[in-house]
Design a protein around this motif. Structure first.
Motif, short mmCIF file in Angstrom:
data_model
loop_
_atom_site.label_atom_id
_atom_site.label_comp_id
_atom_site.label_asym_id
_atom_site.label_seq_id
_atom_site.Cartn_x
_atom_site.Cartn_y
_atom_site.Cartn_z
N PRO A 131 0.78 -1.18 -0.06
CA PRO A 131 -0.09 -0.22 -0.08
C PRO A 131 0.93 1.13 -0.04
CG PRO A 131 -1.03 -1.66 1.34
CD PRO A 131 0.39 -2.20 0.80
N ALA A 132 2.16 1.35 0.72
CA ALA A 132 2.95 2.62 0.74
C ALA A 132 3.38 3.01 -0.58
CB ALA A 132 3.97 2.32 1.88
N GLU A 133 3.92 1.51 -1.34
CA GLU A 133 4.59 1.76 -2.58
C GLU A 133 3.56 2.32 -3.56
OE1 GLU A 133 7.70 -1.87 -2.47
OE2 GLU A 133 5.78 -2.12 -3.30
N LEU A 134 2.26 1.96 -3.47
CA LEU A 134 1.20 2.31 -4.60
C LEU A 134 0.88 3.70 -4.18
CD1 LEU A 134 -0.46 1.15 -6.63
CD2 LEU A 134 -2.13 0.51 -4.74
N GLU A 135 0.74 4.04 -2.74
CA GLU A 135 0.73 5.69 -2.80
C GLU A 135 1.48 6.25 -2.98
OE1 GLU A 135 -1.44 5.79 1.53
OE2 GLU A 135 -2.39 3.70 0.97
N ALA A 136 2.77 6.13 -2.79
CA ALA A 136 3.94 6.72 -3.27
C ALA A 136 4.00 6.81 -4.81
CB ALA A 136 5.31 6.17 -2.68
N TYR A 137 3.60 5.87 -5.44
CA TYR A 137 3.43 6.07 -7.09
C TYR A 137 2.82 6.99 -7.38
CZ TYR A 137 2.80 4.48 -11.63
OH TYR A 137 2.78 4.41 -13.11
N VAL A 138 1.48 7.07 -6.85
CA VAL A 138 0.39 8.01 -7.29
C VAL A 138 0.75 9.27 -6.88
CG1 VAL A 138 -1.98 8.64 -7.11
CG2 VAL A 138 -1.41 6.02 -7.38
N ALA A 139 1.22 9.48 -5.53
CA ALA A 139 1.49 10.76 -5.10
C ALA A 139 2.80 11.28 -5.99
CB ALA A 139 2.09 10.83 -3.62
N GLY A 140 3.60 10.60 -6.40
CA GLY A 140 4.83 11.30 -7.10
C GLY A 140 4.39 11.17 -8.75
N LYS A 141 3.23 11.24 -8.71
CA LYS A 141 2.53 11.19 -10.14
C LYS A 141 3.38 10.37 -11.40
CE LYS A 141 0.96 15.84 -9.39
NZ LYS A 141 0.81 17.17 -10.08
N GLY A 142 3.61 9.13 -10.77
CA GLY A 142 4.27 8.12 -11.71
C GLY A 142 3.61 7.87 -12.87
N GLU A 144 1.85 9.78 -14.91
CA GLU A 144 1.68 10.85 -15.87
C GLU A 144 2.34 10.57 -17.18
OE1 GLU A 144 0.82 15.21 -13.72
OE2 GLU A 144 3.18 14.54 -14.12
N THR A 145 3.51 9.61 -17.26
CA THR A 145 4.08 9.45 -18.46
C THR A 145 3.14 8.28 -19.64
OG1 THR A 145 5.08 7.69 -17.62
CG2 THR A 145 6.45 9.45 -17.60
N LYS A 182 -7.40 7.13 -4.56
CA LYS A 182 -8.67 7.90 -5.22
C LYS A 182 -8.71 9.32 -4.83
CE LYS A 182 -13.04 7.85 -7.03
NZ LYS A 182 -13.36 7.42 -8.29
N ALA A 183 -8.48 9.61 -3.65
CA ALA A 183 -8.31 10.93 -3.15
C ALA A 183 -6.98 11.67 -3.82
CB ALA A 183 -8.39 10.93 -1.41
N LEU A 184 -5.91 10.92 -3.65
CA LEU A 184 -4.78 11.66 -4.04
C LEU A 184 -5.15 11.93 -5.66
CD1 LEU A 184 -1.94 9.31 -3.08
CD2 LEU A 184 -1.99 11.77 -2.58
N LEU A 185 -5.74 11.13 -6.47
CA LEU A 185 -6.10 11.39 -7.90
C LEU A 185 -6.92 12.37 -8.07
CD1 LEU A 185 -6.39 7.61 -9.41
CD2 LEU A 185 -4.53 9.31 -9.99
N SER A 186 -7.72 12.62 -7.20
CA SER A 186 -9.01 13.60 -7.18
C SER A 186 -8.48 14.92 -7.12
CB SER A 186 -9.80 13.39 -5.97
OG SER A 186 -10.54 12.37 -6.37
N GLU A 187 -7.43 15.22 -6.20
CA GLU A 187 -6.77 16.54 -6.22
C GLU A 187 -5.77 16.61 -7.41
OE1 GLU A 187 -4.03 15.89 -2.43
OE2 GLU A 187 -5.91 15.42 -1.36
N GLN A 188 -4.87 15.51 -7.95
CA GLN A 188 -4.23 15.77 -8.96
C GLN A 188 -4.81 15.82 -10.43
OE1 GLN A 188 -1.65 12.36 -8.53
NE2 GLN A 188 -0.59 13.21 -6.81
N SER A 189 -5.66 15.31 -10.61
CA SER A 189 -6.30 14.74 -12.01
C SER A 189 -7.62 14.29 -11.87
CB SER A 189 -5.40 13.89 -12.66
OG SER A 189 -5.92 13.41 -13.87
N PRO A 190 -8.68 15.34 -11.76
CA PRO A 190 -10.21 14.60 -11.36
C PRO A 190 -10.44 13.77 -12.65
CG PRO A 190 -9.94 17.23 -11.12
CD PRO A 190 -8.64 16.57 -11.63
#
Ligand SMILES: *Cc1c(COP(=O)(O)O)cnc(C)c1O
Length: 229
Positions: A131-142, A144-145, A182-190
């Motif tokens: 779970p931590a790796e996954l959240e870090a991946y999304v928080a770091g906008k991995g 986006e590519t 989902k919450a992280l994504l909502s902030e970054q990219s609705p």
């Protein structure tokens, strides 16, 4: 193999108990094409396979309106063969695999849908992001590519145990991770957050607990088809 009638009855009984709005993936790995046809005749259109070659062998022998999900461990050297044949690849367990799926999808001119596999079980043998790796991946906008890939949600497997409290805890951990991502994504990219709406968890032995904990898609094999060969 069970008879076509047995498969159809098991499927209907199962569907009658699954709450409204939960999708059922019929896991047909190691089952003959005839068993899949029986489920298809009973109305099932969504099937799951865990080996690339088996999916590729079965697909042309069955109706076109079947949607296939890939649920097994995907080796990087099989990505090219799989892309374009699965409507959803549920078992993506590394950023590298995700990038390969994306680039192969670009080469083939298709869009791929993926779930990231989150590792919540006690067994170390199971694949996936923590779970931590996954959240870090999304928080770091991995993500986006990625240009040809839709990040649709998460897939999880609980610990293989009869202890339902352990299973419930694993599913709750996965559901928590799903909500945070989902919450992280909502902030970054609705736009991306909107597509992120599948939580795949629960199998024949534990799907009711998975549904209680928030699954939107369950993956059921032996409860429909009987033993695997
Ligand atoms: C085999 C498999 C299932 C289905 O298991 P059953 O116990 O037969 O329902 C579900 N998910 C994954 C990832 C599997 O490999």
């Amino acid at each position: 193999m069970l008879t076509a009638l047995e498969i159809s009855e098991r499927l209907q009984r199962l569907e009658a108990t699954i709450p409204e709005g939960i999708e059922l993936l019929a896991v047909s790995k190691f089952q003959p094409v005839e068993a899949i046809k029986a489920a298809y005749e009973a109305g099932q259109r969504l099937f799951g396979e865990s080996r690339v070659q088996e999916l590729l062998d079965k697909q042309p022998r069955l109706p076109d309106d079947i949607k296939w999900h890939f649920i097994g461990h995907l080796q990087t050297n099989k990505v090219k063969a799989l892309v374009g044949h699965a409507s959803l690849i549920e078992s993506v367990d590394s950023a590298r695999l995700l990038e390969l799926i994306d680039s192969e999808s670009g080469k083939k001119g298709v869009r791929s849908g993926v779930l990231l596999q989150v590792h919540v079980a006690a067994e170390e043998t199971k694949f996936g992001f923590s779970p931590a790796e996954l959240e870090a991946y999304v928080a770091g906008k991995g993500y986006e590519t990625l240009v040809n890939t839709d990040f649709r949600g998460l897939m999880a497997m609980a610990t293989n145990t009869d202890d339902s409290e352990t299973v419930r805890r694993d599913f709750a951990t996965a559901a928590d991770c799903f909500r945070r991502v989902k919450a992280l994504l909502s902030e970054q990219s609705p736009e991306r957050a909107e597509k992120f709406n599948i939580l795949s968890m629960g199998m024949s032995g534990d799907w009711p607990i998975a549904v209680e904990e928030g699954a939107t898609l369950i993956r059921v094999g032996s409860a429909i088809f009987g033993d695997r060969y």
